[in-house]
Scaffold this motif. Structure first.
Motif, PDB file in Angstrom:
ATOM      1  N   SER A   1       0.561  -1.074   0.009  1.00 26.99           N
ATOM      2  CA  SER A   1      -0.178  -0.246   0.337  1.00 26.99           C
ATOM      3  C   SER A   1       1.335   0.939  -0.150  1.00 26.99           C
ATOM      4  CB  SER A   1      -1.153  -0.086   1.252  1.00 26.99           C
ATOM      5  OG  SER A   1      -1.487  -1.096   1.056  1.00 26.99           O
ATOM      6  N   ALA A   2       2.197   1.413  -0.779  1.00 28.23           N
ATOM      7  CA  ALA A   2       2.463   2.527  -1.335  1.00 28.23           C
ATOM      8  C   ALA A   2       2.124   4.083  -1.367  1.00 28.23           C
ATOM      9  CB  ALA A   2       4.377   2.334  -1.042  1.00 28.23           C
ATOM     10  N   CYS A   3       1.840   4.586  -1.688  1.00 27.82           N
ATOM     11  CA  CYS A   3       1.882   5.998  -2.277  1.00 27.82           C
ATOM     12  C   CYS A   3       2.662   6.107  -3.309  1.00 27.82           C
ATOM     13  CB  CYS A   3       1.676   7.056  -1.250  1.00 27.82           C
ATOM     14  SG  CYS A   3       0.540   7.225  -0.260  1.00 27.82           S
ATOM     15  N   SER A   4       1.640   6.021  -4.582  1.00 23.64           N
ATOM     16  CA  SER A   4       3.074   6.367  -5.792  1.00 23.64           C
ATOM     17  C   SER A   4       3.443   7.679  -5.719  1.00 23.64           C
ATOM     18  CB  SER A   4       2.367   6.471  -7.224  1.00 23.64           C
ATOM     19  OG  SER A   4       0.964   7.381  -6.862  1.00 23.64           O
ATOM     20  N   ALA A   5       3.780   8.334  -5.414  1.00 21.88           N
ATOM     21  CA  ALA A   5       4.041   9.519  -4.917  1.00 21.88           C
ATOM     22  C   ALA A   5       5.427   9.243  -3.697  1.00 21.88           C
ATOM     23  CB  ALA A   5       4.152  11.165  -3.970  1.00 21.88           C
ATOM     24  N   CYS A   6       5.827   8.581  -2.860  1.00 15.87           N
ATOM     25  CA  CYS A   6       6.492   7.748  -2.567  1.00 15.87           C
ATOM     26  C   CYS A   6       7.751   6.995  -3.322  1.00 15.87           C
ATOM     27  CB  CYS A   6       5.638   7.151  -0.946  1.00 15.87           C
ATOM     28  SG  CYS A   6       6.987   7.066   0.498  1.00 15.87           S
ATOM     29  N   TYR A   7       6.993   5.843  -3.678  1.00 19.88           N
ATOM     30  CA  TYR A   7       7.006   5.171  -4.827  1.00 19.88           C
ATOM     31  C   TYR A   7       7.942   5.395  -5.901  1.00 19.88           C
ATOM     32  CZ  TYR A   7       7.994   0.241  -6.303  1.00 19.88           C
ATOM     33  OH  TYR A   7       8.356  -0.815  -6.399  1.00 19.88           O
ATOM     34  N   GLY A   8       7.613   6.871  -6.217  1.00 19.54           N
ATOM     35  CA  GLY A   8       8.558   7.028  -7.096  1.00 19.54           C
ATOM     36  C   GLY A   8       9.792   7.997  -6.803  1.00 19.54           C
ATOM     37  N   SER A   9       9.956   8.528  -5.981  1.00 21.57           N
ATOM     38  CA  SER A   9      10.985   8.911  -5.109  1.00 21.57           C
ATOM     39  C   SER A   9      12.053   8.009  -4.939  1.00 21.57           C
ATOM     40  CB  SER A   9      10.954   9.643  -3.843  1.00 21.57           C
ATOM     41  OG  SER A   9       9.856  10.552  -3.387  1.00 21.57           O
ATOM     42  N   LEU A  10      11.427   6.297  -3.962  1.00 21.24           N
ATOM     43  CA  LEU A  10      12.320   5.815  -4.103  1.00 21.24           C
ATOM     44  C   LEU A  10      12.734   5.549  -5.436  1.00 21.24           C
ATOM     45  CD1 LEU A  10      13.432   3.856  -2.595  1.00 21.24           C
ATOM     46  CD2 LEU A  10      11.557   2.040  -2.327  1.00 21.24           C
ATOM     47  N   VAL A  11      11.797   4.782  -6.683  1.00 17.91           N
ATOM     48  CA  VAL A  11      12.573   4.623  -7.776  1.00 17.91           C
ATOM     49  C   VAL A  11      13.754   5.556  -7.907  1.00 17.91           C
ATOM     50  CG1 VAL A  11      12.233   3.989 -10.156  1.00 17.91           C
ATOM     51  CG2 VAL A  11      10.330   3.082  -8.133  1.00 17.91           C
ATOM     52  N   HIS A  12      13.485   6.590  -8.130  1.00 20.16           N
ATOM     53  CA  HIS A  12      14.787   7.740  -8.473  1.00 20.16           C
ATOM     54  C   HIS A  12      16.251   7.328  -7.511  1.00 20.16           C
ATOM     55  CE1 HIS A  12      12.788  10.086 -11.582  1.00 20.16           C
ATOM     56  NE2 HIS A  12      11.618  10.324 -11.259  1.00 20.16           N
ATOM     57  N   ALA A  13      15.985   7.510  -6.275  1.00 16.42           N
ATOM     58  CA  ALA A  13      16.413   7.496  -5.175  1.00 16.42           C
ATOM     59  C   ALA A  13      18.046   6.194  -5.725  1.00 16.42           C
ATOM     60  CB  ALA A  13      16.558   6.831  -4.282  1.00 16.42           C
ATOM     61  N   LEU A  14      16.838   5.053  -6.244  1.00 16.53           N
ATOM     62  CA  LEU A  14      17.475   4.054  -6.566  1.00 16.53           C
ATOM     63  C   LEU A  14      18.252   3.979  -8.144  1.00 16.53           C
ATOM     64  CD1 LEU A  14      14.939   1.712  -5.945  1.00 16.53           C
ATOM     65  CD2 LEU A  14      16.983   1.862  -4.097  1.00 16.53           C
ATOM     66  N   GLN A  15      17.869   5.119  -8.481  1.00 17.15           N
ATOM     67  CA  GLN A  15      18.449   4.867 -10.290  1.00 17.15           C
ATOM     68  C   GLN A  15      19.667   5.616  -9.462  1.00 17.15           C
ATOM     69  OE1 GLN A  15      18.632   3.881 -12.758  1.00 17.15           O
ATOM     70  NE2 GLN A  15      19.586   5.320 -13.625  1.00 17.15           N
ATOM     71  N   ARG A  16      19.691   7.104  -8.572  1.00 11.88           N
ATOM     72  CA  ARG A  16      21.102   7.837  -8.845  1.00 11.88           C
ATOM     73  C   ARG A  16      22.209   6.658  -8.119  1.00 11.88           C
ATOM     74  NH1 ARG A  16      17.105  10.808 -11.081  1.00 11.88           N
ATOM     75  NH2 ARG A  16      17.929   9.445 -12.706  1.00 11.88           N
ATOM     76  N   LEU A  17      21.316   6.157  -7.458  1.00 15.14           N
ATOM     77  CA  LEU A  17      22.996   5.145  -6.591  1.00 15.14           C
ATOM     78  C   LEU A  17      23.376   4.180  -7.443  1.00 15.14           C
ATOM     79  CD1 LEU A  17      20.837   4.688  -2.950  1.00 15.14           C
ATOM     80  CD2 LEU A  17      23.059   5.913  -3.364  1.00 15.14           C
ATOM     81  N   ASP A  18      22.367   3.267  -8.170  1.00 21.46           N
ATOM     82  CA  ASP A  18      22.608   2.639  -9.253  1.00 21.46           C
ATOM     83  C   ASP A  18      23.582   3.096 -10.141  1.00 21.46           C
ATOM     84  OD1 ASP A  18      22.950   0.446 -10.705  1.00 21.46           O
ATOM     85  OD2 ASP A  18      21.471   0.653 -11.937  1.00 21.46           O
ATOM     86  N   GLU A  19      23.466   4.601 -10.538  1.00 21.62           N
ATOM     87  CA  GLU A  19      24.211   5.334 -11.151  1.00 21.62           C
ATOM     88  C   GLU A  19      25.725   5.518 -11.166  1.00 21.62           C
ATOM     89  OE1 GLU A  19      20.876   7.708 -13.334  1.00 21.62           O
ATOM     90  OE2 GLU A  19      22.067   8.370 -11.679  1.00 21.62           O
ATOM     91  N   ARG A  20      25.839   5.152  -9.696  1.00 24.23           N
ATOM     92  CA  ARG A  20      26.709   5.051  -9.272  1.00 24.23           C
ATOM     93  C   ARG A  20      27.831   4.355  -8.062  1.00 24.23           C
ATOM     94  NH1 ARG A  20      25.328   9.052  -4.061  1.00 24.23           N
ATOM     95  NH2 ARG A  20      26.856   9.132  -3.293  1.00 24.23           N
ATOM     96  N   ASP A  21      27.389   2.540  -9.304  1.00 23.31           N
ATOM     97  CA  ASP A  21      27.619   1.985  -8.835  1.00 23.31           C
ATOM     98  C   ASP A  21      26.951   0.597  -7.301  1.00 23.31           C
ATOM     99  OD1 ASP A  21      28.332   0.638 -11.237  1.00 23.31           O
ATOM    100  OD2 ASP A  21      29.806   1.784 -10.616  1.00 23.31           O
ATOM    101  N   LEU A  22      26.342   1.861  -6.357  1.00 20.19           N
ATOM    102  CA  LEU A  22      26.173   1.469  -4.999  1.00 20.19           C
ATOM    103  C   LEU A  22      24.883   1.259  -5.127  1.00 20.19           C
ATOM    104  CD1 LEU A  22      27.072   5.523  -3.419  1.00 20.19           C
ATOM    105  CD2 LEU A  22      28.777   3.285  -3.632  1.00 20.19           C
ATOM    106  N   LEU A  23      23.874   0.584  -5.943  1.00 16.38           N
ATOM    107  CA  LEU A  23      23.194  -0.423  -5.588  1.00 16.38           C
ATOM    108  C   LEU A  23      22.760  -1.339  -4.910  1.00 16.38           C
ATOM    109  CD1 LEU A  23      19.844  -0.223  -5.726  1.00 16.38           C
ATOM    110  CD2 LEU A  23      20.049  -0.894  -8.395  1.00 16.38           C
TER     111      LEU A  23
END
Ligand code: SF4
Length: 362
Positions: free
Chosen positions: A289-311
């Protein structure tokens, strides 16, 4: 409305949200009904908004309804798509022809406009005339990532107001400096950011991330600084923000901003239909039951970490969603609902920048 204010409304009906937020900020008090009002969406390519590249026509519809219901008569929509696309095709494909007809609002293809030279410090910028001739310009960018400048929002959206030849020159100049200068040449009265579902990595769309918000402000530097935090970047990452600030366009001081959020309790949970990319990024995420606004923030955060090989360095499970309220869990919680987790990022919803800070600690 003051220049240091940012207003954010959450939800899924962007037309209604836009109308409501304009009522809340009492935009009409800043206008008179005879003013020429220009609306500048982002129609960089001829792709519907659901693909993450272009401004939702429903947001523009909300703006027009608000303005017309308050007596404004002289409204127009103007845009020049990027060099590789045809603006008229974009107007059609993106649903703007329909709106223009329905509300009797003209569409202007800025690729056909004449231009004038505006001198900004050491640069002579060629700017289309139409956006300069209106009394009040409403800039409606999409909150999305960009493959070269990392992010595009209020400042970069003005690039649609210059001729194609100038767009090519901007690229030759490295984008940062001319984009930073452009807001000095083209004054805008209001910025309405389409934060419904902008792209994760690319200005041309293809990987939209549902973020379910419309953001309103007056200062393009402040709005872009805030937008950067929502995508998991710092203002230093987006170099043209600093250039525009140094030009006196606005302030990047988010600590001094007055951020007003609406309908924070009414965000709807939604059924996510993740792309392969999102599935890859969210392997460790447990969402209930995650709000999409919250989930979207998380997806962007994970993408940024992946770009830095931190995921891949994140070993703990990540919890997100309303069902985790009050639950003590051994993992990282995202948002206020998960405050009882061993580690938790506050906010409802949190920004991607705050999520990154917490995930980096692992
Ligand atoms: S913290 Fe909870 S209520 Fe707030 S946005 Fe996230 S999931 Fe929704």
């Amino acid at each position: 409305m003051n220049k240091n204010e940012i207003h954010v409304i959450y939800g899924s009906d962007s037309r209604k949200m836009t109308y409501e937020i304009l009522e809340k900020i009492e935009l009409i008090k800043e206008l008179n009904v005879d003013m020429q009002i220009g609306i500048k969406p982002n129609l960089v390519v001829a792709k519907p908004a659901k693909e993450g590249a272009t401004t939702s026509p429903s947001i523009v519809e909300g703006v027009i309804q608000y303005l017309q219901n308050h007596g404004c008569k002289n409204i127009s929509i103007m845009e020049g798509s990027w060099v590789g696309d045809n603006t008229k095709r974009a107007f059609k494909v993106c649903g703007y022809e329909e709106i223009a007809k329905k509300y009797n609002v003209p569409l202007y293809d800025l690729k056909e406009d004449t231009s004038i030279v505006k001198k900004v410090r050491d640069l002579d910028l060629h700017v289309c005339k139409k956006p300069l001739q209106v009394d009040f310009l409403i800039n409606i960018p999409v909150l999305k990532a960009h493959c070269q400048t990392l992010m595009t929002c209020a400042l970069k959206n003005l690039k649609g107001c210059i001729p194609d030849k100038e767009k090519r020159r901007f690229h030759a100049l490295g984008l940062t400096k001319p984009i930073g200068y452009l807001a000095k040449a083209i004054p805008m009265g209001l910025i309405i950011v389409d934060g419904m579902a902008g792209d994760l990595t690319f200005e041309e769309g293809g990987n939209p991330v549902q973020m379910d918000r419309v953001i309103v402000g007056k200062d393009p530097v402040l709005m872009d600084t805030y937008a950067a935090s929502l995508l998991g970047y710092t203002k230093e990452d987006i170099e043209y923000i600093g250039v525009a600030e140094n030009m006196g366009v606005g302030s990047s001081n988010l600590a001094m901003a007055k951020i007003q959020e609406y309908d924070a309790q009414l965000k709807k949970s939604s059924d996510f239909k993740p792309s392969n990319k999102v599935r890859y990024l969210t392997k460790k995420v447990i969402a209930q039951s995650a709000c999409s606004a919250c989930y979207g923030s998380l997806v962007h955060a994970l993408q940024r970490l992946d770009e830095r090989d931190l995921l891949q360095k994140i070993k703990k499970p990540i919890y997100i969603g309303q069902d985790f309220q009050g639950k003590e869990l051994q993992g990282i919680g995202i948002g206020r609902c998960t405050s009882k987790c061993m580690q938790s990022v506050p906010g409802c919803p949190p920004t991607a920048a705050d999520i990154i800070k917490e995930l980096e600690r692992n």
